[in-house]
Design an enzyme around this catalytic site. Structure first.
Site, PDB file in Angstrom:
ATOM      1  N   ARG A  18      14.789  89.174 -68.673  1.00  0.00           N
ATOM      2  CA  ARG A  18      15.547  90.246 -69.319  1.00  0.00           C
ATOM      3  C   ARG A  18      14.759  90.938 -70.429  1.00  0.00           C
ATOM      4  O   ARG A  18      15.123  92.023 -70.872  1.00  0.00           O
ATOM      5  CB  ARG A  18      16.853  89.656 -69.895  1.00  0.00           C
ATOM      6  CG  ARG A  18      17.855  90.667 -70.416  1.00  0.00           C
ATOM      7  CD  ARG A  18      18.442  91.511 -69.295  1.00  0.00           C
ATOM      8  NE  ARG A  18      19.399  92.462 -69.806  1.00  0.00           N
ATOM      9  CZ  ARG A  18      20.721  92.262 -69.850  1.00  0.00           C
ATOM     10  NH1 ARG A  18      21.227  91.105 -69.400  1.00  0.00           N
ATOM     11  NH2 ARG A  18      21.523  93.186 -70.315  1.00  0.00           N
ATOM     12  N   HIS A  43       3.868  74.502 -69.556  1.00  0.00           N
ATOM     13  CA  HIS A  43       2.823  74.698 -68.548  1.00  0.00           C
ATOM     14  C   HIS A  43       2.519  76.195 -68.467  1.00  0.00           C
ATOM     15  O   HIS A  43       3.051  76.900 -67.626  1.00  0.00           O
ATOM     16  CB  HIS A  43       3.290  74.173 -67.187  1.00  0.00           C
ATOM     17  CG  HIS A  43       2.217  74.154 -66.141  1.00  0.00           C
ATOM     18  ND1 HIS A  43       2.180  73.225 -65.127  1.00  0.00           N
ATOM     19  CD2 HIS A  43       1.145  74.953 -65.930  1.00  0.00           C
ATOM     20  CE1 HIS A  43       1.137  73.457 -64.344  1.00  0.00           C
ATOM     21  NE2 HIS A  43       0.503  74.503 -64.821  1.00  0.00           N
ATOM     22  N   HIS A  50       6.239  82.577 -67.270  1.00  0.00           N
ATOM     23  CA  HIS A  50       7.260  81.845 -68.030  1.00  0.00           C
ATOM     24  C   HIS A  50       6.729  81.591 -69.441  1.00  0.00           C
ATOM     25  O   HIS A  50       6.852  82.457 -70.297  1.00  0.00           O
ATOM     26  CB  HIS A  50       7.734  80.566 -67.318  1.00  0.00           C
ATOM     27  CG  HIS A  50       6.689  79.850 -66.524  1.00  0.00           C
ATOM     28  ND1 HIS A  50       5.574  79.288 -67.100  1.00  0.00           N
ATOM     29  CD2 HIS A  50       6.599  79.580 -65.192  1.00  0.00           C
ATOM     30  CE1 HIS A  50       4.842  78.705 -66.163  1.00  0.00           C
ATOM     31  NE2 HIS A  50       5.427  78.859 -65.000  1.00  0.00           N
ATOM     32  N   GLU A  70       0.468  71.252 -70.065  1.00  0.00           N
ATOM     33  CA  GLU A  70      -0.022  71.052 -68.706  1.00  0.00           C
ATOM     34  C   GLU A  70      -0.757  72.302 -68.238  1.00  0.00           C
ATOM     35  O   GLU A  70      -0.423  73.409 -68.648  1.00  0.00           O
ATOM     36  CB  GLU A  70       1.145  70.810 -67.733  1.00  0.00           C
ATOM     37  CG  GLU A  70       1.988  69.603 -68.019  1.00  0.00           C
ATOM     38  CD  GLU A  70       3.101  69.445 -67.008  1.00  0.00           C
ATOM     39  OE1 GLU A  70       3.653  68.331 -66.921  1.00  0.00           O
ATOM     40  OE2 GLU A  70       3.440  70.426 -66.310  1.00  0.00           O
ATOM     41  N   HIS A 195       7.923  65.945 -61.525  1.00  0.00           N
ATOM     42  CA  HIS A 195       8.133  66.937 -60.478  1.00  0.00           C
ATOM     43  C   HIS A 195       9.313  66.545 -59.589  1.00  0.00           C
ATOM     44  O   HIS A 195       9.290  65.528 -58.901  1.00  0.00           O
ATOM     45  CB  HIS A 195       6.900  67.155 -59.594  1.00  0.00           C
ATOM     46  CG  HIS A 195       6.903  68.513 -58.944  1.00  0.00           C
ATOM     47  ND1 HIS A 195       6.385  69.638 -59.552  1.00  0.00           N
ATOM     48  CD2 HIS A 195       7.417  68.937 -57.763  1.00  0.00           C
ATOM     49  CE1 HIS A 195       6.553  70.684 -58.764  1.00  0.00           C
ATOM     50  NE2 HIS A 195       7.188  70.284 -57.673  1.00  0.00           N
ATOM     51  N   ASP A 196      10.347  67.373 -59.656  1.00  0.00           N
ATOM     52  CA  ASP A 196      11.561  67.211 -58.844  1.00  0.00           C
ATOM     53  C   ASP A 196      12.352  65.948 -59.146  1.00  0.00           C
ATOM     54  O   ASP A 196      13.211  65.542 -58.354  1.00  0.00           O
ATOM     55  CB  ASP A 196      11.244  67.281 -57.345  1.00  0.00           C
ATOM     56  CG  ASP A 196      10.831  68.676 -56.904  1.00  0.00           C
ATOM     57  OD1 ASP A 196      11.146  69.638 -57.633  1.00  0.00           O
ATOM     58  OD2 ASP A 196      10.195  68.803 -55.844  1.00  0.00           O
ATOM     59  N   GLY A 218      11.875  69.425 -66.039  1.00  0.00           N
ATOM     60  CA  GLY A 218      12.254  70.764 -66.454  1.00  0.00           C
ATOM     61  C   GLY A 218      13.304  71.406 -65.579  1.00  0.00           C
ATOM     62  O   GLY A 218      14.454  71.572 -65.973  1.00  0.00           O
TER      63      GLY A 218
END
Length: 243
Positions: A18, A43, A50, A70, A195-196, A218
């Protein structure tokens, strides 16, 4: 107790969608710590889709827990990390256009590169972790390169865990994770994972790999926070990591 480092990239994705400064990434990091997070992970990627490089610089004086950066060790990334001096740098072998991390380092093929990068980081007093697949043959290479820890890439585990709930199979892949973790511990490497990982699969991983020092989460945590609220969600994740 295994530490929870909250990866705040997705909050930055929301902000960038946004424009402006909503949500405020600096406040998000401080709130995550206030709500119980043991660390903050970022990261930054080359396109800054991001977390932006300036975010990383701005976060450094505010993070009071553990700050983990990272990324792929490009010149720009290394310059940033050496200027900011986080508590930990996690090296991942992402190509510039990767949507998300999807594999670990080949510590044999990239031994020379990793040695040089890790030596530079450790001279600056930064703990180094290497993103690694559940592959016992790559653990010694991480140690030889000078890493302090490995971070197990848990994407394949998360996928197999979901399948095992609906199909007549066991988590055969999980033996690779356990063996890799045991080997890392045996040769003096600390153990992280990420991760996941989510509220469904985290507890099983923690119970069967008790050496786990830290997880970085995250995407799933941010998604859960939409329903449960950020403070409650962080506490729910920490509960999964309790000994």
């Amino acid at each position: 107790m295994t530490k929870l480092s909250v990866n705040i990239n997705k909050f930055a994705t929301l902000r960038n969608a946004r424009g402006g400064n909503l949500p405020d990434i600096l406040k998000v990091a401080q709130d995550c710590e206030r709500f119980g997070a043991d660390g903050i992970t970022v990261h930054p990627r080359p396109d800054e889709r991001h977390i932006r490089y300036q975010d990383v610089r701005d976060l450094k004086p505010l993070v009071t827990t553990e700050f983990n950066i990272e990324g792929y060790p490009s010149k720009e990334f290394m310059d940033l990390v050496l200027a900011v001096k986080p508590d930990q740098c996690t090296l991942v072998p992402d190509p510039p256009n990767a949507i998300t991390s999807n594999t670990g380092w080949d510590t044999v093929a990239h031994q020379s590169q990793l040695k040089e990068v890790i030596s530079t980081l450790k001279q600056a007093g930064i703990r180094v972790s290497i993103f690694l697949n559940p592959d016992i043959t790559k653990v010694e290479g991480a140690k030889t390169a000078g890493a302090d820890r490995i971070e197990l890439y848990t994407g394949p585990y998360a996928e197999e865990y979901t399948k095992a709930r609906t199909q007549p199979q066991n988590l055969q892949l999980f033996n690779d994770y356990k063996n890799t973790a045991k080997e890392a511990t045996a040769i003096g490497l600390g153990l992280n994972a990420g991760h996941d990982l989510n509220l469904d699969n985290l507890r099983f991983f923690k119970l069967h790999i008790p050496q786990l020092a830290e997880v970085s989460i995250g995407h799933a945590l941010v998604a859960d926070a939409l329903y449960f609220g950020l403070e409650n969600t962080i506490q729910l994740y920490k509960r999964q990591l309790a000994d």
